[in-house]
Design a protein around this motif. Structure first.
Motif, PDB file in Angstrom:
ATOM      1  N   SER A   2      26.196  21.692  37.840  1.00 26.67           N
ATOM      2  CA  SER A   2      24.960  21.528  38.615  1.00 26.67           C
ATOM      3  C   SER A   2      23.778  22.106  37.861  1.00 26.67           C
ATOM      4  O   SER A   2      23.933  23.001  37.021  1.00 26.67           O
ATOM      5  N   GLU A   3      22.592  21.577  38.162  1.00 25.26           N
ATOM      6  CA  GLU A   3      21.390  21.989  37.436  1.00 25.26           C
ATOM      7  C   GLU A   3      21.178  23.503  37.559  1.00 25.26           C
ATOM      8  O   GLU A   3      20.766  24.150  36.590  1.00 25.26           O
ATOM      9  N   GLN A   4      21.506  24.058  38.709  1.00 24.69           N
ATOM     10  CA  GLN A   4      21.310  25.498  38.897  1.00 24.69           C
ATOM     11  C   GLN A   4      22.304  26.287  38.043  1.00 24.69           C
ATOM     12  O   GLN A   4      21.944  27.265  37.384  1.00 24.69           O
ATOM     13  N   ALA A   5      23.558  25.846  38.046  1.00 27.04           N
ATOM     14  CA  ALA A   5      24.585  26.609  37.345  1.00 27.04           C
ATOM     15  C   ALA A   5      24.544  26.365  35.832  1.00 27.04           C
ATOM     16  O   ALA A   5      24.924  27.230  35.043  1.00 27.04           O
ATOM     17  N   PHE A   6      24.107  25.186  35.451  1.00 24.46           N
ATOM     18  CA  PHE A   6      24.183  24.815  34.023  1.00 24.46           C
ATOM     19  C   PHE A   6      22.901  24.081  33.676  1.00 24.46           C
ATOM     20  O   PHE A   6      22.882  22.861  33.522  1.00 24.46           O
ATOM     21  N   PRO A   7      21.781  24.841  33.574  1.00 20.05           N
ATOM     22  CA  PRO A   7      20.497  24.186  33.328  1.00 20.05           C
ATOM     23  C   PRO A   7      20.391  23.693  31.881  1.00 20.05           C
ATOM     24  O   PRO A   7      21.255  23.983  31.053  1.00 20.05           O
ATOM     25  N   ALA A   8      19.323  22.972  31.647  1.00 19.54           N
ATOM     26  CA  ALA A   8      19.038  22.548  30.284  1.00 19.54           C
ATOM     27  C   ALA A   8      19.041  23.777  29.373  1.00 19.54           C
ATOM     28  O   ALA A   8      18.697  24.883  29.804  1.00 19.54           O
ATOM     29  N   LEU A   9      19.447  23.580  28.122  1.00 17.65           N
ATOM     30  CA  LEU A   9      19.558  24.645  27.124  1.00 17.65           C
ATOM     31  C   LEU A   9      20.695  25.627  27.430  1.00 17.65           C
ATOM     32  O   LEU A   9      20.757  26.706  26.865  1.00 17.65           O
ATOM     33  N   GLY A  10      21.615  25.201  28.320  1.00 25.18           N
ATOM     34  CA  GLY A  10      22.758  26.051  28.590  1.00 25.18           C
ATOM     35  C   GLY A  10      23.926  25.735  27.667  1.00 25.18           C
ATOM     36  O   GLY A  10      23.991  24.660  27.063  1.00 25.18           O
ATOM     37  N   ALA A  11      24.822  26.694  27.565  1.00 24.37           N
ATOM     38  CA  ALA A  11      26.069  26.499  26.812  1.00 24.37           C
ATOM     39  C   ALA A  11      27.186  27.137  27.606  1.00 24.37           C
ATOM     40  O   ALA A  11      27.045  28.262  28.090  1.00 24.37           O
ATOM     41  N   ARG A  12      28.302  26.405  27.787  1.00 34.09           N
ATOM     42  CA  ARG A  12      29.406  26.916  28.600  1.00 34.09           C
ATOM     43  C   ARG A  12      30.724  26.679  27.874  1.00 34.09           C
ATOM     44  O   ARG A  12      30.845  25.777  27.045  1.00 34.09           O
ATOM     45  N   GLN A  13      31.728  27.499  28.220  1.00 34.72           N
ATOM     46  CA  GLN A  13      33.074  27.236  27.750  1.00 34.72           C
ATOM     47  C   GLN A  13      33.953  27.021  28.960  1.00 34.72           C
ATOM     48  O   GLN A  13      33.823  27.724  29.961  1.00 34.72           O
ATOM     49  N   GLY A  14      34.841  26.059  28.859  1.00 34.24           N
ATOM     50  CA  GLY A  14      35.727  25.765  29.982  1.00 34.24           C
ATOM     51  C   GLY A  14      36.687  24.674  29.573  1.00 34.24           C
ATOM     52  O   GLY A  14      36.847  24.393  28.377  1.00 34.24           O
ATOM     53  N   LEU A  15      37.316  24.075  30.576  1.00 33.53           N
ATOM     54  CA  LEU A  15      38.255  23.000  30.275  1.00 33.53           C
ATOM     55  C   LEU A  15      37.599  21.656  30.558  1.00 33.53           C
ATOM     56  O   LEU A  15      36.922  21.480  31.557  1.00 33.53           O
ATOM     57  N   VAL A  16      37.788  20.729  29.651  1.00 39.04           N
ATOM     58  CA  VAL A  16      37.389  19.342  29.880  1.00 39.04           C
ATOM     59  C   VAL A  16      38.637  18.499  29.653  1.00 39.04           C
ATOM     60  O   VAL A  16      39.237  18.570  28.571  1.00 39.04           O
ATOM     61  N   ALA A  17      39.030  17.762  30.665  1.00 38.71           N
ATOM     62  CA  ALA A  17      40.271  16.985  30.611  1.00 38.71           C
ATOM     63  C   ALA A  17      41.444  17.883  30.221  1.00 38.71           C
ATOM     64  O   ALA A  17      42.323  17.479  29.464  1.00 38.71           O
ATOM     65  N   GLY A  18      41.412  19.117  30.682  1.00 36.58           N
ATOM     66  CA  GLY A  18      42.492  20.050  30.412  1.00 36.58           C
ATOM     67  C   GLY A  18      42.447  20.687  29.039  1.00 36.58           C
ATOM     68  O   GLY A  18      43.359  21.420  28.661  1.00 36.58           O
ATOM     69  N   VAL A  19      41.410  20.416  28.279  1.00 38.68           N
ATOM     70  CA  VAL A  19      41.321  20.908  26.901  1.00 38.68           C
ATOM     71  C   VAL A  19      40.232  21.987  26.834  1.00 38.68           C
ATOM     72  O   VAL A  19      39.141  21.782  27.364  1.00 38.68           O
ATOM     73  N   PRO A  20      40.506  23.117  26.166  1.00 38.43           N
ATOM     74  CA  PRO A  20      39.461  24.130  26.014  1.00 38.43           C
ATOM     75  C   PRO A  20      38.282  23.544  25.261  1.00 38.43           C
ATOM     76  O   PRO A  20      38.460  23.012  24.160  1.00 38.43           O
ATOM     77  N   ALA A  21      37.104  23.641  25.874  1.00 39.92           N
ATOM     78  CA  ALA A  21      35.942  22.949  25.295  1.00 39.92           C
ATOM     79  C   ALA A  21      34.732  23.862  25.308  1.00 39.92           C
ATOM     80  O   ALA A  21      34.621  24.778  26.124  1.00 39.92           O
ATOM     81  N   ARG A  22      33.831  23.595  24.390  1.00 42.89           N
ATOM     82  CA  ARG A  22      32.503  24.185  24.413  1.00 42.89           C
ATOM     83  C   ARG A  22      31.550  23.063  24.788  1.00 42.89           C
ATOM     84  O   ARG A  22      31.589  21.995  24.174  1.00 42.89           O
ATOM     85  N   VAL A  23      30.732  23.312  25.789  1.00 42.65           N
ATOM     86  CA  VAL A  23      29.840  22.267  26.290  1.00 42.65           C
ATOM     87  C   VAL A  23      28.418  22.787  26.235  1.00 42.65           C
ATOM     88  O   VAL A  23      28.149  23.898  26.700  1.00 42.65           O
ATOM     89  N   VAL A  24      27.524  22.011  25.637  1.00 45.65           N
ATOM     90  CA  VAL A  24      26.110  22.399  25.657  1.00 45.65           C
ATOM     91  C   VAL A  24      25.289  21.262  26.249  1.00 45.65           C
ATOM     92  O   VAL A  24      25.635  20.087  26.105  1.00 45.65           O
ATOM     93  N   ARG A  25      24.226  21.641  26.933  1.00 45.17           N
ATOM     94  CA  ARG A  25      23.295  20.637  27.438  1.00 45.17           C
ATOM     95  C   ARG A  25      22.521  20.095  26.255  1.00 45.17           C
ATOM     96  O   ARG A  25      21.903  20.847  25.506  1.00 45.17           O
ATOM     97  N   ALA A  26      22.561  18.798  26.079  1.00 46.04           N
ATOM     98  CA  ALA A  26      21.912  18.195  24.924  1.00 46.04           C
ATOM     99  C   ALA A  26      20.849  17.224  25.409  1.00 46.04           C
ATOM    100  O   ALA A  26      21.080  16.447  26.327  1.00 46.04           O
ATOM    101  N   GLY A  27      19.661  17.280  24.795  1.00 49.19           N
ATOM    102  CA  GLY A  27      18.588  16.380  25.220  1.00 49.19           C
ATOM    103  C   GLY A  27      18.138  15.447  24.121  1.00 49.19           C
ATOM    104  O   GLY A  27      17.059  14.889  24.178  1.00 49.19           O
ATOM    105  N   PHE A  28      18.963  15.291  23.125  1.00 50.44           N
ATOM    106  CA  PHE A  28      18.529  14.544  21.945  1.00 50.44           C
ATOM    107  C   PHE A  28      18.273  13.075  22.248  1.00 50.44           C
ATOM    108  O   PHE A  28      17.274  12.509  21.830  1.00 50.44           O
TER     109      PHE A  28
END
Lengths: 88, 944, 179
Positions: free
Chosen positions: B745-771
């Motif tokens: 959600s925008e509140q939890a993961f705003p633009a310019l955020g970076a998070r680590q968690g699981l995506v499709a069960g795989v450990p992932a690094r996720v960043v908000r990208a605006g390119f």
């Protein structure tokens, strides 16, 4: 092809190395524009024994080589730690 | 007429296995073990070739693969070296430079034009506008052989090899060197260009078994590897030698090299010295001792050394009539050679060889001293003239290795004077001619080479026997008023051509070579450089004593291109989902060594339509692009933030964990060289991207700078180890959320955020990208899980569309993001690129800061601006120029038709005075027409 | 036709660790620490020349670990490094591992590598960081029951290229000695 004796990996063919040119001190930020420009664009080309930066690319290891640029002979190589603040 | 003799002990042929070649329609008989030239010689075929320029008939000359006469097309493959290529039963052989065959070459009339084709003719006649047409005609006429464009590609292996001592040449000195070095414990590689070992060792009439013991020891020695039919083609730094075998190139690294390369016999220069039947003495020795072929039935020998007499005796012993031994010197070696009864004359000057039927030699006319100081012309009938008048060292590789050779007047030959470290010479190349000298020299060189290979220092001096006998005549050149005394058989160069070069002012060796083409043919001057230099020096009143030999560049000997091509490796990186792209119909492009989808083909759609559809899918719903090619670097350690502050133009030490910041990397001159997004994953842990093409160099530079700064941080290049996908578009969040435990959600993961968690069960690094889109998630996962995550994302909603590099370029242009290297060049600073906001000049130091102060003081030279093209009737392209006041005032760096806006937009680097929004840019299109564009604010496309 | 050399892909778990305290972390977990730079050891248990699970010391402060099967050592190290230890940093190693063997394995490698792997230092368990047809690799030579074998690791994005070229080369090498 030339052999370079990497301080970490031993003698290896030139193919495995890249050079970043002479070991040179970066002038202080308060140097004159002319000094800074000379640092950026002027290199010493008079044949002599020079200290140069070399990188063994498969290991990403940078070291210093002393090379006679007249004979292209590498006289010695050593880890950059040995520069001990003579360059920043 | 040449002919096969009865069996000779030690011959290289197997008479139980006859074979047959076809030479231009005629059958030629030989045996297994014969070379192609040997079969033709044994069959009495004298004319093997036509000369390059005058189409004169030519025959065996060196029989050592050192001259150009033995070049053939064999079974359709051009320029085979007949002197050394083994004959295959049934092979079809043709000469390479004829019109209609050697016997009836329709081009032989060219020789009548010779008076009109003086040396340098091409340079003088064919300049200016006619050059192209003349060049075409001459090339179609001259060339050696023709190439079949249909020939299959043969992957020819290249390989590396390593040894302690490389011995080049397996004659008596080379064999002795190899055995001595191997006995001392060195791993030895012994190579020889011939099919068998022994070199010229047996030519002085020694029995066939004289080397039997050595040969047996060599083949049994565990430290010696032998490679025959192998020539050393070039010497490179630190004892790296190119070895050419028939089907393979080997680059051997030796610790020490022994050059036992011997000598190359040099011709006498006299009129018609090129006739078939006129050959070197060593050619006759090769024919005789290896293939049991007599060079003729009745031979004349032109001699200036003992070798000529030894040849005469050998031929006489095999039943050949020696008409005369004609010595150019004042004395002769008749008695020493045991040639009682043979006509031996001294003080002879050859006048000319006389041609008989088929253009082959039928007599030799010479001048001999007569009583009372007079001289007398005598004509000796013969069917072969054998020249044994001198030698040149096979020393080109020695010169390449850095040796200096000096001329020894007693010997009449250049010998090594100073050898570089790890380089040794032995045998005739070092002036050692008699068998015991050659073996002694070989043993000494072998021992010294083995010691050097073990790491012992090399003694400085070269120890040579000083009791040289003269083996080379100082000036065996006999000009004739009617010419045709050939110095260079490859290029049909005569004495007068060289004298003309000198008169024209080309009077140094290097200039004469280029003007006359001396030594530029396939034999690379092996028989012509020394005589040519001799003629030049004599004309200038000098001698070899005060002239250095020139060093020829490698290769010493022609090398087939297939050997150099090797297998042809083409480095290609593939992402973790390469086969997913392929299944989607990816159209590939190569970026930074990676294979990337340029776009995905759609049935019955043009490339432009495919790209537009991909762009619309991202704008309307969501798209997925593989960005695994981005550089991905991690920095760990207490100094990680401080390091980035010094390295990048922005500030990162104050970046909060879980956030990202755009970073621009400058060089020391303040020029934009790379950019990326930096994410802080921990107090001492940053993870950031670089451009695809910059990844390797940027990582290497980080390491270099920290080798200097020695800050407490560690670097990991994860580029190839992580897959990365940009999942972009308005519906990306909704599609991704069910796949991940990260709250998107925008509140939890705003633009310019970076998070680590699981995506499709795989450990992932996720960043908000605006390119490419206001909403997007860049998902980085381990390589092995790339396909799992890609598949899950593609299935996350029915509307997900994979998009390629071209669509990404359009999308980011719409969003107003420049690409470093496309929208900037080697002179663009960050302010000029509109990236000044990412530069923190108030930091104490960063790379490029000092230069930016100068840039700021001086003001911008150019400015990157967005523009829209109002008039789309003229085709405009990237790199088209912006014109202002008749001068170039900028250029287009990016251009695309935006499917979102339905108009053409772009970036241009323009003069600052043109950069104001709303201003007009006059663009000169590729067809020369001018079209107006309007400077526009970016982004072109807002919040989608 | 029996080829002179063969190449196959090795399935295993791999991880790296680097930093000044990497040796301490390995030691705590009971994993081997090769003493000298650019050498390898058996990951644990008897330090045999033909060990399958290994730890290699790359330079002075970086280590590369490969473990087959359950890979408890790799898993333990991964858990340990997740704790953000100062001076011991995890290195994601998604390398593809290749095993090259056969009587002419060294001849195959001589076509792709300018470092003398046929003369590789087996006794001292040297690991080589080298270039192979343009690809940075780790390489070591090891004795096995079937003679000397070579273990090669490369970045996975280069693996398709390197493996396919090695396959072409090994398939073309006839059995028997080089000469």
């Amino acid at each position: 092809m030339k052999i370079i004796r990497c301080p970490l990996n031993g003698p290896r063919p030139l193919l495995e190395f890249v050079s970043a040119g002479e070991v040179r001190a970066v002038p202080d930020a308060d140097c004159s524009d002319a000094e800074w420009t000379a640092y950026l664009y002027t290199r010493r080309s008079v044949p002599a024994v020079r200290r140069e930066w070399w990188c063994h690319t498969p290991s990403g290891y940078w070291f210093v080589a002393e090379r006679d640029t007249a004979s292209d002979e590498i006289l010695k190589t050593y880890d950059a730690a040995a520069l001990a603040g003579s360059d920043t | 007429m040449m002919y096969r003799l009865p069996q000779i002990p030690g011959e290289w042929i197997d008479r139980s296995q006859p074979l047959q070649l076809e030479f231009e329609g005629d059958a030629a008989q030989g045996f297994a073990g014969d070379t192609v030239t040997a079969v033709l010689a044994a069959s009495g075929i004298l004319r093997l070739a036509r000369s390059f320029k005058y189409h004169r008939p030519r025959g065996i000359h060196s029989f050592a693969n050192h001259d150009a006469n033995g070049l053939f097309e064999i079974d359709g493959v051009p320029n085979q070296r007949g002197d050394v290529v083994a004959a295959r039963n049934g092979a079809r052989v043709r000469a390479v430079n004829t019109r209609g065959g050697v016997a009836r070459d329709r081009a032989s009339w060219v020789e009548w034009l010779a008076p009109f084709l003086p040396v340098g003719f091409y340079y003088k006649a064919f300049h200016g506008s006619n050059f192209a047409s003349w060049e075409r005609r001459i090339r179609s006429f001259a060339g050696l052989g023709s190439i079949s464009a249909d020939a299959p590609k043969l992957p020819t292996p290249k390989r590396y090899a390593f040894c302690d001592v490389l011995v080049i040449g397996a004659g008596p000195s080379g064999m002795a060197a190899a055995l001595t070095a191997a006995d001392a414990g060195a791993r030895v590689l012994l190579v020889d260009e011939n099919a068998r070992l022994g070199g010229s060792g047996r030519w002085s009439g020694l029995p066939e078994n004289v080397f039997a013991d050595q040969l047996a020891r060599i083949s049994a020695h565990e430290h010696i590897e032998v490679s025959t039919t192998t020539f050393a083609a070039g010497y490179y730094a630190d004892h790296w030698v190119a070895l050419v075998e028939p089907e393979r190139l080997t680059k051997v690294r030796a610790r020490a090299v022994v050059f036992a390369t011997g000598v190359i016999e040099q011709p006498a220069i006299f009129r018609n010295n090129d006739l078939p039947g006129v050959l070197t003495g060593s050619a006759a020795q090769r024919l005789l001792t290896r293939f049991a072929i007599a060079p003729g039935r009745r031979v004349c020998i032109l001699a200036a050394n003992r070798e000529g007499y030894e040849l005469a005796r050998a031929l006489r012993d095999h039943g050949v009539t020696v008409e005369a031994v004609l010595d150019l010197r004042a004395s002769n070696d008749q008695d020493a050679a045991g040639l009682a009864g043979v006509t031996c004359l001294t003080g002879v000057e050859p006048i000319e060889a006389i041609a008989g039927s088929q253009g082959a030699v039928r007599a030799l006319r010479v001048m001999t001293p007569d009583t009372g100081g007079a001289s007398r012309v005598r004509t000796f009938p013969c069917d072969a003239v054998l020249m044994s008048v001198g030698f040149a060292p096979a020393g080109q590789l020695l010169l390449q290795a850095g040796a200096t050779l000096h001329y020894d007047t007693q010997l009449g030959q250049h010998i090594p004077a100073k050898l570089p470290k790890g380089v040794f010479a032995a045998g005739r190349v070092a002036g050692e001619y008699d068998l015991n000298e050659r073996e002694r020299g070989g043993r000494a060189a072998g021992a010294a080479a083995a010691a050097y290979a073990r790491g012992e220092p090399m003694s400085a001096s070269v120890d040579h026997p000083r009791a040289f006998r003269q083996v080379s005549h100082p000036y065996p050149v006999y000009p004739h008023r009617k010419g045709r005394e050939f110095v260079d058989l490859d290029e049909d160069i005569q004495v007068k051509d060289l004298l003309a070069s000198v008169q024209e002012g080309y009077d140094s060796l290097e200039l004469m070579k280029r003007f006359s083409t001396l030594g530029m043919g396939p034999s690379q001057g092996k028989h012509s450089n020394i005589p040519g230099a001799n003629i030049l020096l004599r004309a200038r009143g000098k001698s070899f004593a005060d002239t250095a030999l020139t060093t020829q560049r490698p290769f010493y000997h022609p090398v087939p291109l297939k050997h150099l091509a090797g297998r042809g490796f083409h480095l290609a990186r593939r992402s973790a989902v390469h086969d997913r792209h392929a299944a989607l119909g990816a159209h590939w492009m190569t970026v930074g060594g990676w294979q990337r989808p340029q776009y995905y083909a759609r049935a019955a759609a043009s490339m432009a339509d495919c790209i537009a559809a991909e762009v619309r899918a991202v704008r309307d719903h969501a798209g997925l692009i593989d960005v695994s090619t981005l550089g991905k670097i991690e920095i760990f350690g207490p100094d990680a933030g401080a390091f980035l502050d010094r390295m990048y133009a922005g500030r990162f030490s104050d970046l909060k964990v879980g956030h990202t910041r755009y970073g621009v990397l400058l060089d020391e001159a303040g020029i934009v060289r790379d950019d990326g997004v930096v994410a802080r994953l921990g107090d001492h842990h940053f993870y950031f991207t670089t451009t695809t093409s910059g990844a390797t160099a940027v990582y290497r530079d980080l390491l270099l700078w920290n080798a200097r700064w020695r800050m407490d941080c560690a670097f990991v290049n994860a580029t190839g180890h992580r897959a990365a996908f940009n999942f972009a578009g308005p519906s990306s969040r909704a599609a991704l959320q069910p796949l991940t435990d990260i709250d998107l959600s925008e509140q939890a993961f705003p633009a310019l955020g970076a998070r680590q968690g699981l995506v499709a069960g795989v450990p992932a690094r996720v960043v908000r990208a605006g390119f490419v889109s206001s909403l997007g998630f860049e998902i980085h996962v381990p390589f092995h899980a790339g396909a799992t995550v890609w598949d899950a994302l593609m299935k996350s909603a029915p509307t997900i569309c994979a998009f390629g590099v071209e669509a990404q370029r359009v999308l980011r242009l719409e969003k107003g993001h420049p690409i470093v290297g496309q929208d900037t060049d080697g002179l663009t600073n960050p302010m000029e690129a509109g990236l000044g906001w990412a530069v923190k000049m108030d930091k104490p130091f960063f790379i490029g800061q000092r230069s930016l102060r100068i840039h700021q003081q001086r003001g911008a030279r150019q400015q990157l601006v967005g523009f829209v093209l109002d008039d789309e009737s003229v085709a405009v392209a990237e790199a088209n120029l912006v014109i202002d006041g008749g001068e170039i005032a900028g250029r287009i760096t990016s251009l695309a038709r935006s499917p979102t806006l339905n108009r053409t937009v772009g970036f241009a680097l323009v003069a600052p005075r043109l950069a104001g929004v709303g201003g007009v840019l006059a663009i000169r299109a590729s067809d020369g027409r001018q079209v107006a564009a309007r400077v526009a604010p970016t982004p072109f496309v807002g919040a989608t | 036709m029996s080829a002179g050399a063969w190449v196959r892909v090795v399935t295993a778990r791999r991880i790296g660790v680097k930093g000044p305290f990497a040796t301490a972390v390995l030691g705590e977990l009971g994993l081997a620490v090769p003493e000298r730079a650019n050498t390898w050891s058996a990951l644990r248990g008897p330090d045999r020349d033909d060990a399958g699970d290994i730890v290699a010391r790359l330079g002075n402060t970086e280590f590369f670990i490969e473990e087959q099967g359950e890979a408890a050592g790799v898993a333990a190290l991964e858990r340990q490094l997740a704790n953000d230890i100062a001076g011991a940093y995890p290195v994601l190693r998604e390398d593809v591992g290749l095993l090259i063997g056969g009587p002419r394995a060294a001849d195959a490698l001589a076509q792709v590598c300018n470092v003398d792997l046929a003369g590789a230092d087996i006794a001292n368990r040297t690991i080589y960081m080298a270039l192979m047809i343009g690809v940075s690799v780790l390489a070591l030579a090891q004795r096995s029951e079937a003679g000397v074998v070579y273990r090669i690791w490369c970045d996975p994005s280069f693996a398709n290229f390197l493996l396919s070229e090695l396959e072409k080369i090994t398939h073309e090498l006839p059995a028997g000695s080089d000469r």
